[in-house]
Design a protein around this motif. Structure first.
Motif, PDB file in Angstrom:
ATOM      1  N   MET A 138       0.870  -1.185   0.000  1.00  0.00           N
ATOM      2  CA  MET A 138       0.000   0.000   0.000  1.00  0.00           C
ATOM      3  C   MET A 138       0.904   1.231   0.000  1.00  0.00           C
ATOM      4  N   LEU A 139       0.781   2.036  -1.052  1.00  0.00           N
ATOM      5  CA  LEU A 139       1.625   3.234  -1.172  1.00  0.00           C
ATOM      6  C   LEU A 139       0.789   4.483  -0.965  1.00  0.00           C
ATOM      7  N   VAL A 142       1.178   2.011 -10.156  1.00  0.00           N
ATOM      8  CA  VAL A 142       0.525   0.930  -9.414  1.00  0.00           C
ATOM      9  C   VAL A 142      -0.531   0.214 -10.259  1.00  0.00           C
TER      10      VAL A 142
END
Ligand code: ADP
Ligand code: MG
Length: 685
Positions: free
Chosen positions: A568-569, A677
């Motif tokens: 999770m960024l 992503v």
């Protein structure tokens, strides 16, 4: 191709020349006579021995050799006439006014091809068919009026539509715009708009050639040629403005029904114009006003002094200039006070400089001198001076002309009283000057010209791109969307950084990989194209149980082939992509990701190949650029990296032109990194 016989013929024959000046063959002859064509003039007409006082031949055998033929006869007779003239009379230039060719029927297209073949054989030049003709200072080879003032320093104007060419000249002439050459290319059977531009570029002579080129295009047939020669001309010091009609969908239909032109995607046209440095216009009025601005000294800075004897127009002009990013800076200080003393009581010099309805030529001179010499920060002047019809203003316009000769700063005249002081304006234009009758139209053109970009630098080729790997992946893939592994490999090969990710097929695998990547993680379905819409993306997963539950749920979704796990960024969501555009190559797009792209359509597009500089300005041109830069203490995005990704995409599609479309949405960016992503790539071989 364009030759001297077209540009400066020693003799012209009008095929189908007639005494009836309501017919093209009659009118074109009249125009040539009215324009005092100095060379030999002949008519070819089977029924006449003399037409409008010009010798007419009943058949071509008696005709002497002649450089140029202008044809105004039925289409079906054209090929034979062209053949005889080309083979027997040494004719090397042809202007075919007649219609009834490829724009009308298959049969017409055949005739057109035959003609091109014959002319190509003798290395000749063909303008048209289905056009109004050609104009330059040597002769008036059109069948229409009005004929504008023709002089070498006027505009070179190339039009894909004859009627529109007339209307554009009619829009320019009352302003005082003159022309150097006018090419109405009609069906462009041999020579299209792009070919003329190529000729103007290759024959450009800094000492004698015009520096203003105007284009009216209905269909961009050769974008490469247009880009190359427009950029080259602009680099040589020319200015180019163009209308490309047929942008909207309804517009496209109109263009199709016109000369069979097919509208190419408008975004690509826009990108091409920007890359070349062409100022894009959307109306005849705008085109001729921009051309008029080009004919003045260059506006080198933002600061404009508005000099007026009437309040209203000055206010309207102030609005349009300042909304467009130009400035009307306040003028004050001792020098301003000294100027004020020379004006009538009640005048204002603070800018707009208002010297009232009683303003005189002498006062105007003092104001212009002060703007030129005393107020260094002023870059240009607009002088608004009309008349309520009480007294003549010859002296004012004469002074204006003199000041325009001596001042280094550009002065744009707005002379609005086209009825009250018609004669004065005519006298002003007769000096070779141009009038901008409407200050707002001028203001909009000035803004446009001021912001027009220079031609783009050549694209950057990055060294660390794995050419071989990219080709291998493309060769071994089939048409359609690539699977995530392939997408990942392509992005890797292109050096576009993306988040770590793994695809899993079991609950145990999911847990193991999630722990490997470290919580929190993101889980996504593999298979469906739009994942969020079907509940196929879960963010911020923090526990093993959550991973197990989500795995069980997501794997049931239709068409799901596996589950993708990513860390999770955080960061600002950005968009980058590419799209193949027929004939134009690839458009590279960028924007803010997420809702910005979907709701606000805030995207910028440029044609590949991109340079870092061009990519950087695409980003800066986004409406949401403030967010990229960082607002109110919030961190922005590493712009350099974002720009580099765009250049990498541009490199990628050059190596793999089979990429039909690709988008990375989103990239997550912060000050340190910009990471993909989610990416989709579709190929079409
Ligand atoms: P899709 O576009 O198919 O719906 P995405 O992979 O783009 O799926 O995910 C949807 C949204 O979830 C993204 O726009 C982004 O806001 C968020 N997102 C996706 N992956 C991550 C990630 N690794 N870290 C943080 N947010 C993510
Ligand atoms: Mg997405």
């Amino acid at each position: 191709m364009i030759n001297q016989q077209l540009l400066k013929p020693s003799g012209i024959v009008i095929v189908g020349g007639s005494d009836d000046v309501r017919k093209p063959g009659g009118k074109v002859l009249k125009n040539l006579l009215d324009g005092f064509f100095p060379g030999d003039l002949y008519v070819l007409n089977p029924k006449m021995d003399e037409v409008q006082g010009v010798k007419s031949f009943r058949d071509p055998s008696g005709l002497p050799d002649v450089d140029l033929a202008i044809l105004a006869i039925a289409a079906k007779y054209c090929p034979e006439t062209v053949r005889v003239l080309a083979r027997e009379k040494n004719t090397r230039a042809f202007i075919i006014l007649s219609a009834g060719f490829s724009e009308e029927s298959e049969e017409g297209a055949k005739l057109e091809n035959q003609i091109v073949e014959i002319i190509d054989e003798v290395n000749g030049c063909l303008i048209g068919p289905n056009c109004i003709g050609f104009l330059n200072e040597h002769y008036h080879g059109v069948f229409t009026t009005p004929v504008p003032k023709l002089e070498p320093e006027g505009c070179d104007f190339i039009s894909g539509s004859g009627a529109t060419a007339v209307f554009i000249m009619e829009s320019g002439m009352p302003k005082g715009l003159s022309f150097s050459s006018v090419y109405s290319v009609g069906n462009s059977a041999q020579i299209g708009v792009e070919d003329v531009l190529k000729y103007l570029d290759e024959s450009f002579d800094p000492a004698t050639s015009s520096r203003v080129k105007l284009l009216y295009i209905e269909s961009v047939e050769k974008p490469d040629l247009l880009l190359k020669h427009a950029s080259s001309l602009i680099q040589k010091g020319c200015k180019i403005a163009a209308i490309k009609a047929g942008g909207s969908e309804a517009g496209s239909r109109a263009a199709t029904s016109h000369t069979g032109a097919l509208a190419s995607s408008d975004m690509a046209v826009d990108a091409l114009f920007r890359k070349a440095g062409i100022v894009r216009c959307f109306s005849r009025e705008e085109l001729t006003t921009v051309a008029s601005v080009f004919k003045h000294k260059e506006l080198k800075g933002k600061n404009v002094a508005i000099i007026t004897h009437a309040g209203g127009p000055a206010v309207m002009l102030t609005d349009v200039l300042s909304n467009g990013g130009l400035e009307i800076p306040e003028i004050s200080g001792p020098k301003a006070d000294r100027l004020l003393e020379k004006l009538s009581p009640g005048s204002s010099v603070s800018n707009p400089i208002d010297f009232l309805a009683t303003g005189t030529a002498e006062q105007l001179g003092a104001i212009i001198d002060a703007c030129e010499h005393d107020f260094d920060f002023i870059d240009a002047m607009v002088v608004i001076f009309g008349s309520p019809g009480l007294f003549p203003v010859f002296d004012v316009y004469e002074l204006l002309d003199k000041k325009m000769q001596t001042c280094k700063k550009p002065i744009y005249p707005v002379l609005p009283s086209v009825i009250n002081v018609k004669e004065e304006i005519e006298a002003f234009l007769a000096k070779g000057r141009i009038n901008f009758p409407d200050e707002v139209v001028l203001g909009e053109a000035l803004v446009k010209v001021f912001h027009a970009p220079a031609p783009a630098k050549p694209g950057d080729e990055l060294k660390d791109i794995n050419h071989e790997q990219i080709r291998n992946i493309i060769e071994e893939s089939r048409n359609g969307y690539l699977v995530p592994e392939k997408v990942q490999q392509l992005l890797d090969a292109a050096g576009i950084s993306q988040t770590r990710e793994v695809v899993v097929h079991s609950r145990e695998g999911a847990v193991k990989e999630a722990e490997n990547l470290r919580f929190p993680v993101v889980m996504k379905v593999v298979g469906p194209v739009h994942k969020s819409d079907i509940g196929g993306v879960v963010l911020d997963i923090n526990t093993r149980t959550q991973v197990e539950e989500e795995f069980e749920r997501m794997i049931q979704i239709n068409e799901v082939k596996g589950i993708l796990i990513q860390p999770m960024l955080s960061g600002i969501e950005l968009f980058a992509g590419a799209k193949q555009e027929p004939k134009f190559g690839h458009l590279i797009l960028c924007g803010l990701g997420g809702i910005f792209i979907e709701v606000l359509k805030d995207v910028k597009a440029s044609l590949a190949p991109l340079s870092m500089e061009e990519a950087g300005s695409m980003i800066k041109d986004l409406r949401g650029y403030g967010i990229v830069k960082g607002v109110r203490g919030q961190d922005g995005v590493n712009e350099e990296q974002f720009a580099e990704i765009l250049v990498r995409i541009s490199n990628l599609v050059k190596i793999a032109p089979e990429i039909y479309e690709m988008d990375i949405n989103p990239l997550l960016g912060n000050r340190d990194r910009v990471v993909a992503v989610d990416a989709r790539i579709r190929i079409e071989k």
